[in-house]
Design a protein around this motif. Structure first.
Motif, PDB file in Angstrom:
ATOM      1  N   PRO A  28       0.834  -1.207   0.000  1.00 48.34           N
ATOM      2  CA  PRO A  28       0.000   0.000   0.000  1.00 48.34           C
ATOM      3  C   PRO A  28       0.870   1.259   0.000  1.00 48.34           C
ATOM      4  CG  PRO A  28      -0.618  -1.495   1.784  1.00 48.34           C
ATOM      5  CD  PRO A  28       0.632  -2.023   1.180  1.00 48.34           C
ATOM      6  N   ARG A  29       0.339   2.353  -0.533  1.00 49.21           N
ATOM      7  CA  ARG A  29       1.081   3.616  -0.572  1.00 49.21           C
ATOM      8  C   ARG A  29       1.469   4.097   0.820  1.00 49.21           C
ATOM      9  NH1 ARG A  29       1.696   6.146  -5.271  1.00 49.21           N
ATOM     10  NH2 ARG A  29       0.397   5.508  -7.009  1.00 49.21           N
ATOM     11  N   SER A  30       0.733   3.698   1.822  1.00 47.58           N
ATOM     12  CA  SER A  30       1.027   4.139   3.185  1.00 47.58           C
ATOM     13  C   SER A  30       2.264   3.452   3.769  1.00 47.58           C
ATOM     14  CB  SER A  30      -0.178   3.882   4.094  1.00 47.58           C
ATOM     15  OG  SER A  30      -0.482   2.496   4.121  1.00 47.58           O
ATOM     16  N   VAL A  31       2.745   2.404   3.114  1.00 48.08           N
ATOM     17  CA  VAL A  31       3.923   1.675   3.577  1.00 48.08           C
ATOM     18  C   VAL A  31       5.138   2.206   2.822  1.00 48.08           C
ATOM     19  CG1 VAL A  31       5.052  -0.580   3.701  1.00 48.08           C
ATOM     20  CG2 VAL A  31       2.593  -0.395   4.096  1.00 48.08           C
ATOM     21  N   THR A  32       6.123   2.710   3.563  1.00 48.56           N
ATOM     22  CA  THR A  32       7.327   3.200   2.903  1.00 48.56           C
ATOM     23  C   THR A  32       8.280   2.037   2.651  1.00 48.56           C
ATOM     24  OG1 THR A  32       8.344   3.720   5.031  1.00 48.56           O
ATOM     25  CG2 THR A  32       7.158   5.496   3.940  1.00 48.56           C
ATOM     26  N   VAL A  33       8.874   2.057   1.458  1.00 50.11           N
ATOM     27  CA  VAL A  33       9.838   1.033   1.076  1.00 50.11           C
ATOM     28  C   VAL A  33      11.084   1.766   0.584  1.00 50.11           C
ATOM     29  CG1 VAL A  33      10.308  -0.912  -0.461  1.00 50.11           C
ATOM     30  CG2 VAL A  33       7.988  -0.548   0.407  1.00 50.11           C
ATOM     31  N   HIS A  34      12.224   1.515   1.220  1.00 51.65           N
ATOM     32  CA  HIS A  34      13.465   2.198   0.867  1.00 51.65           C
ATOM     33  C   HIS A  34      14.594   1.185   0.759  1.00 51.65           C
ATOM     34  CE1 HIS A  34      11.755   6.144   1.688  1.00 51.65           C
ATOM     35  NE2 HIS A  34      11.282   5.660   2.817  1.00 51.65           N
ATOM     36  N   ARG A  35      15.544   1.482  -0.124  1.00 47.87           N
ATOM     37  CA  ARG A  35      16.795   0.733  -0.126  1.00 47.87           C
ATOM     38  C   ARG A  35      17.611   1.260   1.047  1.00 47.87           C
ATOM     39  NH1 ARG A  35      19.730   1.581  -5.458  1.00 47.87           N
ATOM     40  NH2 ARG A  35      19.014   3.683  -5.051  1.00 47.87           N
ATOM     41  N   VAL A  36      18.263   0.388   1.786  1.00 51.53           N
ATOM     42  CA  VAL A  36      18.996   0.777   2.992  1.00 51.53           C
ATOM     43  C   VAL A  36      20.063   1.821   2.687  1.00 51.53           C
ATOM     44  CG1 VAL A  36      20.563  -0.056   4.786  1.00 51.53           C
ATOM     45  CG2 VAL A  36      18.525  -1.352   4.240  1.00 51.53           C
ATOM     46  N   GLU A  37      20.814   1.643   1.583  1.00 54.73           N
ATOM     47  CA  GLU A  37      21.890   2.592   1.288  1.00 54.73           C
ATOM     48  C   GLU A  37      21.358   3.994   1.005  1.00 54.73           C
ATOM     49  OE1 GLU A  37      21.068   0.278  -2.565  1.00 54.73           O
ATOM     50  OE2 GLU A  37      21.194  -0.176  -0.432  1.00 54.73           O
ATOM     51  N   VAL A  38      20.176   4.101   0.406  1.00 55.80           N
ATOM     52  CA  VAL A  38      19.579   5.417   0.155  1.00 55.80           C
ATOM     53  C   VAL A  38      19.111   6.022   1.476  1.00 55.80           C
ATOM     54  CG1 VAL A  38      17.664   6.626  -0.969  1.00 55.80           C
ATOM     55  CG2 VAL A  38      18.921   4.852  -2.202  1.00 55.80           C
ATOM     56  N   LEU A  39      18.471   5.221   2.306  1.00 59.44           N
ATOM     57  CA  LEU A  39      17.996   5.698   3.602  1.00 59.44           C
ATOM     58  C   LEU A  39      19.156   6.178   4.467  1.00 59.44           C
ATOM     59  CD1 LEU A  39      15.448   6.017   5.329  1.00 59.44           C
ATOM     60  CD2 LEU A  39      15.832   3.721   6.174  1.00 59.44           C
ATOM     61  N   GLU A  40      20.269   5.448   4.462  1.00 61.33           N
ATOM     62  CA  GLU A  40      21.445   5.858   5.240  1.00 61.33           C
ATOM     63  C   GLU A  40      22.038   7.154   4.697  1.00 61.33           C
ATOM     64  OE1 GLU A  40      23.890   2.365   5.008  1.00 61.33           O
ATOM     65  OE2 GLU A  40      22.894   1.408   6.721  1.00 61.33           O
TER      66      GLU A  40
END
Length: 88
Positions: free
Chosen positions: A37-49
């Motif tokens: 769902p759009r309400s769930v954030t999904v990130h690659r760890v290296e981008v988040l860091e």
């Protein structure tokens, strides 16, 4: 950590509304698809860091930066004011 073995095209379901599909395995690369769902954030760890590090860096202002900010926020002198005097 749960470790699963999947083949291309197979899926993993997390909760009731997140599906992870193994798209392709080529050499050392694995392509996955994530349906959430759009309400769930999904990130690659290296981008988040990287974003977290940039935010921390931006939050630490030098003393000179703080002085410039204070000068910009200080009340402006009324000498050059275009406001009419109160007694008019």
């Amino acid at each position: 950590m749960l470790v699963l073995t999947r083949k291309a095209g197979e899926q993993i379901v997390i909760g009731n509304d997140i599906t992870i599909t193994l798209i392709e395995v080529r050499g050392g690369d694995v392509r996955i698809g994530i349906d959430a769902p759009r309400s769930v954030t999904v990130h690659r760890v290296e981008v988040l860091e990287a974003v977290s590090a940039a935010n921390l860096s931006a939050a630490h202002a030098s003393a000179a930066d703080e002085d410039r900010i204070r000068a910009l926020l200080a009340p402006a002198s009324t000498a050059g004011s275009t406001e009419p005097p109160d007694d008019v």
